[in-house]
Design a protein around this motif. Structure first.
Motif, short mmCIF file in Angstrom:
data_model
loop_
_atom_site.label_atom_id
_atom_site.label_comp_id
_atom_site.label_asym_id
_atom_site.label_seq_id
_atom_site.Cartn_x
_atom_site.Cartn_y
_atom_site.Cartn_z
N LEU A 152 0.84 -1.20 0.00
CA LEU A 152 0.00 0.00 0.00
C LEU A 152 0.87 1.25 0.00
N ALA A 153 1.97 1.21 0.77
CA ALA A 153 2.88 2.36 0.78
C ALA A 153 3.51 2.57 -0.60
N ALA A 154 3.80 1.48 -1.31
CA ALA A 154 4.39 1.60 -2.65
C ALA A 154 3.41 2.23 -3.62
N TYR A 155 2.15 1.78 -3.59
CA TYR A 155 1.13 2.40 -4.46
C TYR A 155 0.98 3.89 -4.11
N ARG A 156 0.99 4.19 -2.83
CA ARG A 156 0.83 5.55 -2.36
C ARG A 156 2.00 6.42 -2.82
N GLN A 157 3.21 5.85 -2.74
CA GLN A 157 4.40 6.58 -3.17
C GLN A 157 4.33 6.89 -4.65
N GLN A 158 3.87 5.92 -5.45
CA GLN A 158 3.77 6.13 -6.89
C GLN A 158 2.76 7.24 -7.22
N VAL A 159 1.65 7.25 -6.49
CA VAL A 159 0.62 8.28 -6.72
C VAL A 159 1.16 9.66 -6.38
N THR A 212 14.22 6.64 -5.84
CA THR A 212 13.52 5.60 -5.08
C THR A 212 12.68 4.75 -6.03
N TYR A 213 12.42 3.53 -5.60
CA TYR A 213 11.67 2.60 -6.43
C TYR A 213 10.55 1.96 -5.61
N GLU A 214 9.49 1.57 -6.31
CA GLU A 214 8.37 0.89 -5.66
C GLU A 214 8.40 -0.59 -6.04
N ARG A 215 8.03 -1.44 -5.10
CA ARG A 215 7.90 -2.87 -5.38
C ARG A 215 6.67 -3.39 -4.67
N VAL A 216 5.86 -4.19 -5.36
CA VAL A 216 4.68 -4.81 -4.75
C VAL A 216 4.63 -6.28 -5.16
N GLU A 217 3.96 -7.08 -4.35
CA GLU A 217 3.89 -8.52 -4.62
C GLU A 217 3.20 -8.81 -5.95
N ALA A 254 10.40 19.47 -11.11
CA ALA A 254 9.33 18.68 -10.50
C ALA A 254 9.51 17.20 -10.81
N TRP A 255 9.87 16.91 -12.04
CA TRP A 255 10.06 15.51 -12.44
C TRP A 255 11.21 14.89 -11.65
N CYS A 256 12.32 15.62 -11.52
CA CYS A 256 13.48 15.09 -10.80
C CYS A 256 13.16 14.87 -9.32
N VAL A 257 12.49 15.84 -8.70
CA VAL A 257 12.15 15.70 -7.28
C VAL A 257 11.23 14.52 -7.06
N SER A 258 10.28 14.34 -7.95
CA SER A 258 9.33 13.22 -7.78
C SER A 258 10.05 11.88 -7.80
N LYS A 259 11.15 11.77 -8.54
CA LYS A 259 11.88 10.50 -8.64
C LYS A 259 12.56 10.13 -7.33
N CYS A 260 12.71 11.11 -6.42
CA CYS A 260 13.45 10.86 -5.18
C CYS A 260 12.57 10.73 -3.95
N LEU A 261 11.26 10.77 -4.12
CA LEU A 261 10.37 10.76 -2.96
C LEU A 261 10.32 9.39 -2.29
N THR A 262 10.23 9.42 -0.95
CA THR A 262 10.00 8.22 -0.15
C THR A 262 8.70 8.43 0.60
N VAL A 263 7.73 7.55 0.38
CA VAL A 263 6.39 7.71 0.95
C VAL A 263 6.01 6.43 1.68
#
Length: 677
Positions: free
Chosen positions: A433-440, A482-487, A537-546
């Motif tokens: 859920l955190a990964a989906y949230r981070q991507q959003v 940062t990267y997102e991973r989900v099952e 904005a694009w660069c900053v978004s790539k570094c977010l941890t949520v």
């Protein structure tokens, strides 16, 4: 019809015989039957000469007879023996006769065969004798005996088609007819999609551990057997070694404990202050007691850097050499195939060595390891999980942890954490859920240059102005992506992923970047303000941890604040589905979801159903394509906007705010959202 006894050596297969492909491997049982009982059915053919007869019906029997005659140990069968043949005129013997003989056979029901095997053994024959009589293996006979000895109710259920053969085989794991009847009664009260062999296995071996048990997966069956453990084997597996269950759960527990301690000792050389172990999967509440440190980019030693350069150069040279020699190579050339295999093996070796060194470029500085520790556990898949960089409260004097916390000052769970516990959140679900949230949130920040600039400046101030004190930021000052991973591995198909791809495609600057650093810097300076803002904005978004709101610390508070400022509507980007959410939470939570969406009557109606049925129903009403048309507009709206606990971005006011003051200077325009996938 004229039956004549013809010498075996004068018989041959007629061209009219429909069996053109001889399955010699399938003759074993027929040979054993003819050897024991003789030829029970005559052959059919026509004279093909003065002394020969062509067989149109009975080709397999003729092959079996010839095999017996060629076997010197079969004293009763010779090439000169007389075989009964129905001799007919060739004009009468159309190919349809051979076809009819093969097509219009009525096979016995498999259960009749199983019971017949059981009667043979009950009459005094051994499994070995029955196997020899029918030309099969002892294991095959033992499996048929087990099926023939099932209780009457299970055998009749198989005859009636209520259960499949695989399910019937699963009942043989217990020789108790009482246990079989009980399992069958339970199975009949289960929805059809739940009537599987695995369900039956689990019901019949409740006091044993199945091979897919997570601790069994962690320990390994070979290690368990080497320690003297016993197992229940499956008579119907593809190999003799198939294990249906492990009988000594205490031994599995001991072996898992010992292995976990050994794995934990292997981490001691990393220099952590402490290491905790747990055979249970790490719970979010357990991790929430700590402050989490994240790995940072680490400089390589001179020796490692030199080795990395050497390996990279070797890999590039290997690929260049292969590109020059591979052209025109044929797949049929054994020497060329060997060269391909050698190249691929060497390439894999070099890539593995490079990966090992590159992994050393991210880690924890020595001072952080000196005050932090590791929690080592076994996850739900039976894999070892080591969560590094955890700082206990007593060691965290320099780290600020105010804001949302999973535990209140009186020791009770916060409302957010209580909601997660009630829903049955596992650590894996929380992470997904955190990964989906981070991507959003990345998709939202990528279109908000003003907020991105604010976050960059905030991060710089907290890192460079000493009087501010240490503050963790959701934005990596070292600009680490940062990267997102989900099952479910569906992140590439989400609405947020599509939006991020669209944004990236709309930044021409990213298409071809100058390789020279000065030229790149000048290209950035030359950008128009709007283009520069979009790139920022694009660069900053790539570094977010949520994370989820229950995550601890200032960084998560900033995340919630950004989501609130941008008015991120998570429901417009992401929707819960069976695989993403519903089948991973508790049954009671599923009923609560129905109530939250105005479907209280439905919740009461299905409350006594099994969880799989409720999961199906909830997934169906949430999916607009399968949603009942009788629902009201309000109910449909509730279904379209409902989110799991912690997924929405709510208000996250600063500690100084007491009301509506302190609004961000950034205009709070809603972020344009695409249709949810």
């Amino acid at each position: 019809m004229t039956i004549e006894y013809m010498s075996l050596k004068t018989l041959s297969i007629a061209p009219e015989n429909m069996r053109k492909t001889a399955a010699e491997s399938d003759l074993g049982e027929l040979i054993a039957s003819i050897s024991a009982e003789g030829l029970l059915q005559n052959l059919v053919g026509y004279r093909d000469g003065d002394d020969t007869v062509a067989i149109t019906a009975g080709g397999r029997r003729l092959r079996a007879l010839n095999a017996l005659a060629a076997d010197k140990s079969s004293k009763a069968f010779r090439a000169t023996m007389k075989i009964p043949v129905d001799i007919r005129d060739r004009a009468e013997l159309h190919p349809e006769i051979s076809l009819a003989e093969n097509v219009h056979r009525l096979a016995t029901h498999p259960m009749d065969e199983f019971e017949a095997f059981a009667r043979l053994v009950e009459a005094g024959r051994s499994a070995e004798e029955v196997a020899a009589r029918f030309g099969t293996t002892v294991r095959h006979v033992e499996g048929r005996l087990a099926l023939g000895r099932l209780c009457d109710e299970v055998r009749e259920a198989y005859r009636a088609g209520d259960i499949t053969l695989d399910v019937a085989k699963a009942f043989t794991l217990s020789s108790s007819h009482e246990a079989q009847r009980s399992a069958l009664a339970t199975l009949r009260n289960t929805h059809s999609y739940g009537r599987t062999s695995r369900v039956v296995r689990e019901m019949l071996i409740t006091d044993q551990l199945p091979p897919h048990n997570r601790l069994v997966q962690y320990v390994g069956i070979e290690a368990y057997l080497a320690a003297g453990g016993s197992v229940t084997r499956d008579l119907f597996s593809s190999t003799d070694q198939e294990v249906a269950a492990l009988t000594d759960g205490a031994l599995v527990q001991k072996l898992a404990t010992d292995k976990l301690a050994q794995d934990a000792r292997a981490l001691a050389d990393e220099g952590w202050k402490w290491i905790e172990t747990s055979l249970q999967p790490v719970d979010h509440a357990q991790l929430a007691r700590y402050t989490r440190l994240h790995p940072r980019p680490m400089p390589l030693s001179d020796a490692a850097a030199a080795e990395l350069a050497m390996l990279t150069e070797a890999l590039e040279a290997l690929r260049a050499e292969w590109a020059a020699t591979a052209e025109g190579a044929s797949d049929d050339d054994a020497e060329a195939v060997a060269k391909v295999e050698a190249f691929e093996q060497r390439e894999a070796e070099l890539e593995g060595a490079i990966d090992a060194i590159e992994q050393c470029q991210v880690g924890y500085p020595v001072p952080e390891r000196a005050r932090a520790g590791v929690v080592v556990s076994v996850d739900y898949a039976g894999d070892l999980v080591a969560v590094r960089g955890l700082v206990r409260p007593e060691d965290d004097g320099a780290v600020e942890t105010t804001g949302r916390t999973p535990v209140t000052t009186d020791g009770r769970d916060s409302p957010e954490r209580a909601a997660e516990k009630a829903a049955g959140y596992t650590l894996a679900l929380q992470q997904d859920l955190a990964a989906y949230r981070q991507q959003v949130l990345k998709a939202a920040v990528a279109t908000a240059p003003e907020v991105a600039l604010d976050l960059v400046i905030y991060t710089m101030v907290t890192a460079l102005v000493s009087r501010v004190g240490y503050r963790r930021s959701p934005f990596g000052a070292s600009f680490t992506q940062t990267y997102e991973r989900v099952e479910l591995k569906d992140l590439d198909s989400t609405a947020a992923a599509a939006e991020l791809d669209r944004i990236e495609a709309g930044i021409p600057f990213l298409v071809e970047l100058p390789k020279d650093p000065v030229a790149l810097f000048d290209a950035v300076r030359a950008l128009e303000p709007d283009a520069k803002g979009a790139l920022l904005a694009w660069c900053v978004s790539k570094c977010l941890t949520v994370g989820l709101p229950t995550a601890q610390g200032t960084a998560q508070r900033i995340v919630e604040r950004i989501g609130s400022i941008l008015k991120v509507d998570v429901a417009a980007w992401w929707r819960p589905t069976r695989a993403r959410y519903f089948e991973r939470v508790k049954k009671d939570h599923l009923l609560e979801i129905l109530g939250d969406c105005g479907l209280d009557a439905v919740a009461r109606q299905v409350a006594k159903e099994k969880k799989p049925a409720i999961v199906n129903g909830v997934a169906a009403v949430f999916d607009p394509s399968t949603r009942p048309t009788v629902l009201t507009e309000a109910q449909s709206l509730a279904l379209d906007t409902w989110l799991p606990p912690g997924m929405a971005f709510g208000p996250a006011a600063s500690e100084a705010e007491t009301g509506a003051e302190g609004e961000s200077p950034v205009p709070e325009e809603p972020v344009a959202a695409v249709a949810a996938e």
